[in-house]
Scaffold this active site. Structure first.
Site, short mmCIF file in Angstrom:
data_model
loop_
_atom_site.label_atom_id
_atom_site.label_comp_id
_atom_site.label_asym_id
_atom_site.label_seq_id
_atom_site.Cartn_x
_atom_site.Cartn_y
_atom_site.Cartn_z
N THR A 1 0.68 -1.15 -0.05
CA THR A 1 0.04 0.04 0.02
C THR A 1 0.87 1.29 -0.11
O THR A 1 0.53 2.10 -0.79
CB THR A 1 -0.99 -0.06 1.35
OG1 THR A 1 -1.83 -1.14 1.07
CG2 THR A 1 -1.81 1.26 1.22
N CYS A 2 2.02 1.29 0.94
CA CYS A 2 2.78 2.33 0.85
C CYS A 2 3.61 2.84 -0.53
O CYS A 2 3.63 3.99 -0.77
CB CYS A 2 3.84 1.95 2.05
SG CYS A 2 3.31 1.41 3.53
#
Length: 163
Positions: free
Chosen positions: A50-51
């Site tokens: 996600t990052c």
């Protein structure tokens, strides 16, 4: 763990680093966020899905709109070392729009009350959050629930600034 920082609190002094052209550079958040409006957002770890796919790229994509909304700097912090943060930024081609800051041992995020212990997955990490800091004071704090990605993303922060 300390009590969580909240809106209206002064951003505390501390030590964050980055790997730049001149080697390791040290930053004190209380100094670099003392004047103007800044965004500090945190990710649990560099190179994580996600990052890397959404969180950091969203701030790069919306950097111009955030600047137009009055933001002087966009800063991403993670509990990784400065070399990992530099390699992560280079791998994503983020350029100069977002400063990548290392909280190597998680001490700063622990002081903010925004750290979590992930056990043998990665030890002490930062929660996923974003904050708006104006003249050294936290004017907006948006901490995600576990496994959520809603209130710390660039689009949401931009909406808050435009209200």
């Amino acid at each position: 763990m300390s009590q969580q920082i909240k809106e209206g609190d002064k951003i505390p002094s501390g030590s964050l680093t980055s790997k730049g052209e001149l080697g390791i550079q040290n930053y004190d958040p209380a100094e670099i966020f003392a004047k103007g409006t800044h965004i500090l957002f945190s990710v649990p770890g560099a190179f994580t899905p996600t990052c890397s796919e959404k969180h950091l790229p969203g701030y790069v994509e919306h950097a111009e709109a955030l600047e137009e909304a009055g933001v002087l700097s966009i800063n991403c912090v993670a509990v990784n070392d400065a070399f990992v943060m530099k390699a992560w930024g280079e791998s994503l081609g983020i350029g100069e729009n977002v400063r990548l800051l290392s909280d190597g041992n998680g001490a700063y995020n622990q002081m903010l009350g925004l750290a979590m212990d992930t056990g043998n997955f990665g030890g002490i990490r930062s929660k996923r959050y974003a904050m708006i800091i104006t003249d050294g004071t936290v004017t907006g704090l948006y901490v995600e629930d576990e496994k959520a990605f809603e209130v710390s993303k660039a689009e949401y922060i931009l909406e808050q600034l435009q209200q």
